[in-house]
Design an enzyme around this catalytic site. Structure first.
Site, PDB file in Angstrom:
ATOM      1  N   HIS A 235      37.677  27.306  55.117  1.00 22.69           N
ATOM      2  CA  HIS A 235      38.519  26.829  54.013  1.00 22.69           C
ATOM      3  C   HIS A 235      39.755  27.692  53.790  1.00 22.69           C
ATOM      4  CE1 HIS A 235      34.693  24.620  52.450  1.00 22.69           C
ATOM      5  NE2 HIS A 235      35.312  23.944  53.384  1.00 22.69           N
TER       6      HIS A 235
ATOM      7  N   CYS B 116      59.708  30.674  47.195  1.00 24.38           N
ATOM      8  CA  CYS B 116      60.289  31.561  48.198  1.00 24.38           C
ATOM      9  C   CYS B 116      61.773  31.796  47.845  1.00 24.38           C
ATOM     10  CB  CYS B 116      60.177  30.860  49.545  1.00 24.38           C
ATOM     11  SG  CYS B 116      60.784  31.771  50.954  1.00 24.38           S
TER      12      CYS B 116
HETATM   13  P1  CNA Z   1      28.605  26.826  45.694  1.00 29.71           P
HETATM   14  O1  CNA Z   1      28.505  25.352  45.738  1.00 29.71           O
HETATM   15  O2  CNA Z   1      29.114  27.456  44.466  1.00 29.71           O
HETATM   16  O3  CNA Z   1      27.130  27.399  45.993  1.00 29.71           O
HETATM   17  C1  CNA Z   1      26.824  28.762  45.938  1.00 29.71           C
HETATM   18  C2  CNA Z   1      25.334  28.922  46.185  1.00 29.71           C
HETATM   19  O4  CNA Z   1      25.083  30.302  46.320  1.00 29.71           O
HETATM   20  C3  CNA Z   1      24.463  28.400  45.065  1.00 29.71           C
HETATM   21  O5  CNA Z   1      23.517  27.501  45.598  1.00 29.71           O
HETATM   22  C4  CNA Z   1      23.777  29.654  44.496  1.00 29.71           C
HETATM   23  O6  CNA Z   1      22.404  29.437  44.217  1.00 29.71           O
HETATM   24  C5  CNA Z   1      23.902  30.622  45.631  1.00 29.71           C
HETATM   25  N1  CNA Z   1      24.066  32.018  45.211  1.00 29.71           N
HETATM   26  C6  CNA Z   1      24.954  32.523  44.317  1.00 29.71           C
HETATM   27  N2  CNA Z   1      24.884  33.855  44.286  1.00 29.71           N
HETATM   28  C7  CNA Z   1      23.895  34.195  45.167  1.00 29.71           C
HETATM   29  C8  CNA Z   1      23.331  35.442  45.579  1.00 29.71           C
HETATM   30  N3  CNA Z   1      23.785  36.588  45.101  1.00 29.71           N
HETATM   31  N4  CNA Z   1      22.322  35.425  46.491  1.00 29.71           N
HETATM   32  C9  CNA Z   1      21.858  34.249  46.986  1.00 29.71           C
HETATM   33  N5  CNA Z   1      22.354  33.063  46.633  1.00 29.71           N
HETATM   34  C10 CNA Z   1      23.369  33.031  45.749  1.00 29.71           C
HETATM   35  O7  CNA Z   1      29.523  27.385  46.892  1.00 29.71           O
HETATM   36  P2  CNA Z   1      29.677  26.937  48.427  1.00 29.71           P
HETATM   37  O8  CNA Z   1      30.271  28.064  49.126  1.00 29.71           O
HETATM   38  O9  CNA Z   1      28.421  26.334  48.918  1.00 29.71           O
HETATM   39  O10 CNA Z   1      30.744  25.745  48.545  1.00 29.71           O
HETATM   40  C11 CNA Z   1      31.655  25.318  47.681  1.00 29.71           C
HETATM   41  C12 CNA Z   1      33.083  25.915  47.775  1.00 29.71           C
HETATM   42  C13 CNA Z   1      33.176  27.046  46.826  1.00 29.71           C
HETATM   43  C14 CNA Z   1      33.557  26.485  49.087  1.00 29.71           C
HETATM   44  O11 CNA Z   1      34.543  25.681  49.627  1.00 29.71           O
HETATM   45  C15 CNA Z   1      34.220  27.839  48.738  1.00 29.71           C
HETATM   46  O12 CNA Z   1      35.492  27.954  49.307  1.00 29.71           O
HETATM   47  C16 CNA Z   1      34.371  27.827  47.262  1.00 29.71           C
HETATM   48  N6  CNA Z   1      34.389  29.151  46.576  1.00 29.71           N
HETATM   49  C17 CNA Z   1      34.646  30.300  47.257  1.00 29.71           C
HETATM   50  C18 CNA Z   1      34.655  31.530  46.604  1.00 29.71           C
HETATM   51  C19 CNA Z   1      34.967  32.781  47.370  1.00 29.71           C
HETATM   52  O13 CNA Z   1      35.758  32.760  48.300  1.00 29.71           O
HETATM   53  N7  CNA Z   1      34.344  33.907  47.015  1.00 29.71           N
HETATM   54  C20 CNA Z   1      34.358  31.579  45.249  1.00 29.71           C
HETATM   55  C21 CNA Z   1      34.118  30.384  44.558  1.00 29.71           C
HETATM   56  C22 CNA Z   1      34.142  29.170  45.235  1.00 29.71           C
END
Ligand code: CNA
Length: 237
Positions: free
Chosen positions: A120, A149
């Site tokens: 992404h 820019c």
């Molecule tokens: P999501 O849909 O938010 O799922 C996250 C999952 O991680 C959930 O099922 C939680 O139960 C699980 N979870 C959270 N913390 C923990 C932990 N510490 N240990 C174990 N499990 C955990 O996010 P996805 O990534 O599945 O997909 C959705 C989007 C969110 C993606 O396209 C990302 O780009 C996007 N996103 C990215 C960021 C980042 O770059 N840090 C932050 C927020 C959203």
């Protein structure tokens, strides 16, 4: 056998590990996952996040898009956690082929990982939509309103918005790595965002490990499921 011991044994026998992760990998660095963003949104924003971070909304209402983007999607100043660090170590040891991530925060690279396929995109790359000039994340963060820019063009983050295509090379590399993996660890992702989630179907082995706090639609297909916090697991590895 206890699940963690099973995982440790598979890790010790594996030479081509691939890690497929999502927002849950970075929550222990302090970056909320999507669900948390959604929760916050309910109090402050007028549209669902999926609408705001879509290509058509970005074109229609760039001021609103960038306000949301800065407040909710631009994680600057965070540090890699134990999961990022252990993955970087495995790559250095020659055991890990690649990290395939849905995250856009750049923390795997900050921890030292080199082969990271960012499905992404990344908030760390930003380009002028007119002249193509590169701009830093800080530039976007500090700009007032829509970041522009010096040539006048809008500076767009290299982040895949809803309605936009994933980068073809990144998908190819991810599929190739997953198809070659002897052990696939899927972690910190709800596996609800496509086409990313579908990439794990390319795994051909019988050591699919799923580590996630909540249940996912793929739990029944995994060979080992740990509903635990990633930090708890990776501190032991
Ligand atoms: P999501 O849909 O938010 O799922 C996250 C999952 O991680 C959930 O099922 C939680 O139960 C699980 N979870 C959270 N913390 C923990 C932990 N510490 N240990 C174990 N499990 C955990 O996010 P996805 O990534 O599945 O997909 C959705 C989007 C969110 C993606 O396209 C990302 O780009 C996007 N996103 C990215 C960021 C980042 O770059 N840090 C932050 C927020 C959203």
């Amino acid at each position: 056998m206890e699940k963690i011991h099973q995982l440790k044994q598979w890790l010790s026998e594996s030479r081509s590990i691939v890690f497929f992760g999502g927002a849950g990998v970075s929550t222990e660095s302090g970056i909320p996952d999507f669900r948390s963003v959604d929760g916050l949104y309910r109090q402050r924003f007028e549209y669902p996040p999926e609408t705001i971070i879509s290509h058509s909304f970005y074109l229609r209402n760039p001021e609103y898009f960038f306000r949301f983007y800065r407040e909710k999607m631009l994680p600057l100043g965070f540090e890699p956690n134990v999961t990022h660090k252990v993955l970087a170590r495995w790559e250095q040891e020659g055991k890990l082929l690649a990290v395939v991530t849905q995250n856009i925060d750049g923390l795997h690279q900050k921890a030292g990982s080199q082969r990271v396929y960012e499905l992404h995109g990344s908030v760390l790359r930003n380009y002028c939509t007119v002249c193509g000039k590169f701009h830093s994340a800080e530039f976007v963060k500090e700009a007032a309103g829509v970041p522009r820019c010096s040539c006048g063009g809008i500076v767009k983050p290299d982040v895949v918005l809803y309605e936009e295509q994933l980068d073809g090379n990144t998908i190819e590399n991810s599929v190739a790595a997953i198809a070659q993996a002897d052990l696939l660890i899927v972690a910190g992702t709800s596996l609800t965002v496509y086409p990313a989630a579908g990439l794990i179907d390319y795994y051909r082995g019988n050591r699919l490990v799923l580590i996630n706090r909540d249940e996912t639609p793929y739990d029944s297909r995994a060979n080992l499921v740990l509903h635990r916090s990633l930090g708890d697991i990776f501190r032991q590895l």
